[in-house]
Design a protein around this motif. Structure first.
Motif, PDB file in Angstrom:
ATOM      1  N   HIS A 152       0.833  -1.198   0.000  1.00  0.00           N
ATOM      2  CA  HIS A 152       0.000   0.000   0.000  1.00  0.00           C
ATOM      3  C   HIS A 152       0.868   1.247   0.000  1.00  0.00           C
ATOM      4  O   HIS A 152       0.575   2.220  -0.700  1.00  0.00           O
ATOM      5  CB  HIS A 152      -0.908  -0.021   1.234  1.00  0.00           C
ATOM      6  CG  HIS A 152      -1.809   1.167   1.369  1.00  0.00           C
ATOM      7  ND1 HIS A 152      -1.369   2.369   1.879  1.00  0.00           N
ATOM      8  CD2 HIS A 152      -3.122   1.340   1.065  1.00  0.00           C
ATOM      9  CE1 HIS A 152      -2.375   3.240   1.890  1.00  0.00           C
ATOM     10  NE2 HIS A 152      -3.449   2.641   1.416  1.00  0.00           N
ATOM     11  N   GLY A 153       1.913   1.256   0.814  1.00  0.00           N
ATOM     12  CA  GLY A 153       2.882   2.334   0.810  1.00  0.00           C
ATOM     13  C   GLY A 153       2.591   3.496   1.748  1.00  0.00           C
ATOM     14  O   GLY A 153       3.472   4.322   1.988  1.00  0.00           O
ATOM     15  N   ASP A 154       1.382   3.571   2.296  1.00  0.00           N
ATOM     16  CA  ASP A 154       1.042   4.634   3.254  1.00  0.00           C
ATOM     17  C   ASP A 154      -0.061   4.124   4.171  1.00  0.00           C
ATOM     18  O   ASP A 154      -1.102   4.760   4.342  1.00  0.00           O
ATOM     19  CB  ASP A 154       0.603   5.895   2.522  1.00  0.00           C
ATOM     20  CG  ASP A 154       0.485   7.101   3.457  1.00  0.00           C
ATOM     21  OD1 ASP A 154       1.105   7.087   4.534  1.00  0.00           O
ATOM     22  OD2 ASP A 154      -0.240   8.056   3.115  1.00  0.00           O
ATOM     23  N   LEU A 155       0.170   2.964   4.776  1.00  0.00           N
ATOM     24  CA  LEU A 155      -0.885   2.228   5.470  1.00  0.00           C
ATOM     25  C   LEU A 155      -1.077   2.724   6.904  1.00  0.00           C
ATOM     26  O   LEU A 155      -0.985   1.966   7.867  1.00  0.00           O
ATOM     27  CB  LEU A 155      -0.571   0.733   5.450  1.00  0.00           C
ATOM     28  CG  LEU A 155      -1.743  -0.216   5.690  1.00  0.00           C
ATOM     29  CD1 LEU A 155      -2.807  -0.066   4.618  1.00  0.00           C
ATOM     30  CD2 LEU A 155      -1.254  -1.655   5.751  1.00  0.00           C
ATOM     31  N   GLN A 156      -1.354   4.017   7.034  1.00  0.00           N
ATOM     32  CA  GLN A 156      -1.673   4.573   8.341  1.00  0.00           C
ATOM     33  C   GLN A 156      -2.997   3.981   8.844  1.00  0.00           C
ATOM     34  O   GLN A 156      -3.861   3.592   8.054  1.00  0.00           O
ATOM     35  CB  GLN A 156      -1.808   6.089   8.245  1.00  0.00           C
ATOM     36  CG  GLN A 156      -0.595   6.791   7.687  1.00  0.00           C
ATOM     37  CD  GLN A 156      -0.852   8.268   7.471  1.00  0.00           C
ATOM     38  OE1 GLN A 156      -1.383   8.949   8.338  1.00  0.00           O
ATOM     39  NE2 GLN A 156      -0.474   8.779   6.312  1.00  0.00           N
ATOM     40  N   ILE A 157      -3.155   3.944  10.175  1.00  0.00           N
ATOM     41  CA  ILE A 157      -4.386   3.343  10.712  1.00  0.00           C
ATOM     42  C   ILE A 157      -5.630   4.119  10.298  1.00  0.00           C
ATOM     43  O   ILE A 157      -6.728   3.554  10.265  1.00  0.00           O
ATOM     44  CB  ILE A 157      -4.331   3.182  12.238  1.00  0.00           C
ATOM     45  CG1 ILE A 157      -3.988   4.507  12.930  1.00  0.00           C
ATOM     46  CG2 ILE A 157      -3.360   2.116  12.639  1.00  0.00           C
ATOM     47  CD1 ILE A 157      -4.048   4.413  14.451  1.00  0.00           C
ATOM     48  N   THR A 158      -5.482   5.392   9.978  1.00  0.00           N
ATOM     49  CA  THR A 158      -6.639   6.155   9.505  1.00  0.00           C
ATOM     50  C   THR A 158      -7.044   5.757   8.100  1.00  0.00           C
ATOM     51  O   THR A 158      -8.099   6.177   7.613  1.00  0.00           O
ATOM     52  CB  THR A 158      -6.340   7.664   9.525  1.00  0.00           C
ATOM     53  OG1 THR A 158      -5.110   7.915   8.831  1.00  0.00           O
ATOM     54  CG2 THR A 158      -6.229   8.183  10.942  1.00  0.00           C
ATOM     55  N   HIS A 159      -6.232   4.951   7.427  1.00  0.00           N
ATOM     56  CA  HIS A 159      -6.536   4.507   6.073  1.00  0.00           C
ATOM     57  C   HIS A 159      -7.170   3.124   6.040  1.00  0.00           C
ATOM     58  O   HIS A 159      -7.503   2.623   4.965  1.00  0.00           O
ATOM     59  CB  HIS A 159      -5.268   4.509   5.214  1.00  0.00           C
ATOM     60  CG  HIS A 159      -4.717   5.879   4.980  1.00  0.00           C
ATOM     61  ND1 HIS A 159      -3.445   6.107   4.509  1.00  0.00           N
ATOM     62  CD2 HIS A 159      -5.267   7.108   5.154  1.00  0.00           C
ATOM     63  CE1 HIS A 159      -3.231   7.408   4.396  1.00  0.00           C
ATOM     64  NE2 HIS A 159      -4.334   8.033   4.784  1.00  0.00           N
ATOM     65  N   VAL A 160      -7.329   2.494   7.210  1.00  0.00           N
ATOM     66  CA  VAL A 160      -7.945   1.170   7.294  1.00  0.00           C
ATOM     67  C   VAL A 160      -9.259   1.305   8.057  1.00  0.00           C
ATOM     68  O   VAL A 160      -9.273   1.731   9.213  1.00  0.00           O
ATOM     69  CB  VAL A 160      -7.013   0.166   8.008  1.00  0.00           C
ATOM     70  CG1 VAL A 160      -7.679  -1.204   8.102  1.00  0.00           C
ATOM     71  CG2 VAL A 160      -5.680   0.055   7.274  1.00  0.00           C
ATOM     72  N   PHE A 161     -10.363   0.939   7.394  1.00  0.00           N
ATOM     73  CA  PHE A 161     -11.693   1.061   8.004  1.00  0.00           C
ATOM     74  C   PHE A 161     -12.232  -0.308   8.377  1.00  0.00           C
ATOM     75  O   PHE A 161     -12.060  -1.285   7.636  1.00  0.00           O
ATOM     76  CB  PHE A 161     -12.650   1.757   7.041  1.00  0.00           C
ATOM     77  CG  PHE A 161     -12.483   3.254   7.012  1.00  0.00           C
ATOM     78  CD1 PHE A 161     -13.437   4.091   7.582  1.00  0.00           C
ATOM     79  CD2 PHE A 161     -11.357   3.830   6.436  1.00  0.00           C
ATOM     80  CE1 PHE A 161     -13.273   5.459   7.576  1.00  0.00           C
ATOM     81  CE2 PHE A 161     -11.179   5.214   6.425  1.00  0.00           C
ATOM     82  CZ  PHE A 161     -12.144   6.029   6.995  1.00  0.00           C
ATOM     83  N   VAL A 162     -12.864  -0.353   9.557  1.00  0.00           N
ATOM     84  CA  VAL A 162     -13.434  -1.604  10.045  1.00  0.00           C
ATOM     85  C   VAL A 162     -14.870  -1.360  10.505  1.00  0.00           C
ATOM     86  O   VAL A 162     -15.237  -0.253  10.899  1.00  0.00           O
ATOM     87  CB  VAL A 162     -12.603  -2.185  11.209  1.00  0.00           C
ATOM     88  CG1 VAL A 162     -11.219  -2.586  10.728  1.00  0.00           C
ATOM     89  CG2 VAL A 162     -12.498  -1.208  12.374  1.00  0.00           C
ATOM     90  N   ASP A 163     -15.646  -2.418  10.440  1.00  0.00           N
ATOM     91  CA  ASP A 163     -17.003  -2.425  10.988  1.00  0.00           C
ATOM     92  C   ASP A 163     -17.088  -3.639  11.887  1.00  0.00           C
ATOM     93  O   ASP A 163     -17.099  -4.778  11.393  1.00  0.00           O
ATOM     94  CB  ASP A 163     -18.040  -2.494   9.860  1.00  0.00           C
ATOM     95  CG  ASP A 163     -19.465  -2.330  10.378  1.00  0.00           C
ATOM     96  OD1 ASP A 163     -19.639  -2.211  11.607  1.00  0.00           O
ATOM     97  OD2 ASP A 163     -20.402  -2.322   9.562  1.00  0.00           O
ATOM     98  N   GLY A 164     -17.096  -3.424  13.185  1.00  0.00           N
ATOM     99  CA  GLY A 164     -16.988  -4.551  14.100  1.00  0.00           C
ATOM    100  C   GLY A 164     -15.602  -5.162  13.975  1.00  0.00           C
ATOM    101  O   GLY A 164     -14.599  -4.480  14.144  1.00  0.00           O
ATOM    102  N   ASP A 165     -15.577  -6.445  13.628  1.00  0.00           N
ATOM    103  CA  ASP A 165     -14.301  -7.156  13.516  1.00  0.00           C
ATOM    104  C   ASP A 165     -13.877  -7.368  12.064  1.00  0.00           C
ATOM    105  O   ASP A 165     -12.955  -8.154  11.801  1.00  0.00           O
ATOM    106  CB  ASP A 165     -14.405  -8.526  14.212  1.00  0.00           C
ATOM    107  CG  ASP A 165     -14.668  -8.412  15.707  1.00  0.00           C
ATOM    108  OD1 ASP A 165     -14.338  -7.353  16.279  1.00  0.00           O
ATOM    109  OD2 ASP A 165     -15.221  -9.358  16.290  1.00  0.00           O
ATOM    110  N   GLU A 166     -14.517  -6.684  11.118  1.00  0.00           N
ATOM    111  CA  GLU A 166     -14.219  -6.885   9.701  1.00  0.00           C
ATOM    112  C   GLU A 166     -13.648  -5.631   9.068  1.00  0.00           C
ATOM    113  O   GLU A 166     -14.077  -4.513   9.383  1.00  0.00           O
ATOM    114  CB  GLU A 166     -15.480  -7.313   8.946  1.00  0.00           C
ATOM    115  CG  GLU A 166     -16.057  -8.645   9.401  1.00  0.00           C
ATOM    116  CD  GLU A 166     -17.251  -9.061   8.559  1.00  0.00           C
ATOM    117  OE1 GLU A 166     -17.579  -8.334   7.592  1.00  0.00           O
ATOM    118  OE2 GLU A 166     -17.858 -10.099   8.861  1.00  0.00           O
TER     119      GLU A 166
END
Length: 248
Positions: A152-166
């Motif tokens: 990905h090259g810029d995988l900050q936690i603000t760039h990963v979205f989750v709903d519950g455990d998914e």
């Protein structure tokens, strides 16, 4: 009428949110080209491209909430962090893209930039010399042979979205391309060392924790000047300077 929310804005690019639509404004169309191509190729959830009219790219909002924010405790579950690790593994196991990404920079070039930034930090009194020297030593472990993967090259936690455990979506792909797998894992866990075990449990084998820590130091040393010059605060609690201090 929906309000316009400024998600991020600096001299290079800006992202706005209007309702369920994100508008990315970028004068460098090459970055947008990379982002659109990467989202097509990536075997993980990505935003839907609604339209593109240079210099603007319109993307549909993804469901859920960000995994967390740098400098703040993450409220996401252990399983969600593990799911993020599993999603990253799926990406890294995918066929290689043609382009070399941010995570695949030339070793000599990267080392030269790191040395220059370390000198600037000390010469200008931004950080103590012993702090910079210690983290420069830790960063050495990142300079080792590695096998390229789709990063990905810029995988900050603000760039990963989750709903519950998914994991429901991974956004901001403008730095994607061939690169070092452990760079992605380091950026994902930067400032959230306590979650590294959860991510690795989801990711699986092939993780050298010393290299992850090296990337934390390397990345933080490289971005302090850029952040301060673009209106961000690397000295905020839990952010880059605290990451550097944690290595002392």
């Amino acid at each position: 009428m929906d309000e316009v929310e400024v998600v991020v804005a600096h001299s290079e690019r800006a992202t706005l949110r209007v309702g369920d639509v994100f508008l990315k404004v970028d004068a460098d169309q090459a970055r947008i080209d990379v982002e659109v191509e990467a989202m097509v190729l990536a075997p993980v959830p990505t935003p839907e491209v609604l339209w593109r009219r240079p210099p603007v790219l319109a993307l549909a909002a993804v469901q859920g909430t960000a995994l967390g924010r740098l400098g703040e405790p993450s409220t996401a579950s252990t399983a969600a962090w593990g799911a993020a690790g599993a999603a990253v593994r799926t990406l890294h196991d995918a066929p290689l893209p043609a382009r070399q990404g941010q995570a695949g920079r030339n070793r000599e070039e990267l080392a030269a930039e790191l040395d220059a930034e370390c000198e600037w930090l000390v010469t200008n009194g931004v950080l103590p010399a012993d702090l910079v020297t210690r983290n420069r030593q830790v960063a050495e472990a990142a300079f080792r042979p590695w096998t390229p993967v789709f990063t990905h090259g810029d995988l900050q936690i603000t760039h990963v979205f989750v709903d519950g455990d998914e994991v429901t979506g991974i956004i901001d792909w403008s730095e994607a391309g061939r690169g070092d797998a452990l760079f992605d894992l380091a950026i994902l866990t930067l400032g959230h060392e306590e979650r590294l075990g959860d991510v690795v449990a989801g990711y699986g084998t092939g993780v050298d924790l010393d290299v992850i820590r090296a990337w934390w130091s390397l990345r933080s040393l490289l971005v302090v000047r850029w952040l301060t010059e673009h209106g961000f605060d690397p000295f905020a609690p839990g952010c880059e300077v605290d990451v550097l201090r944690s290595r002392m």
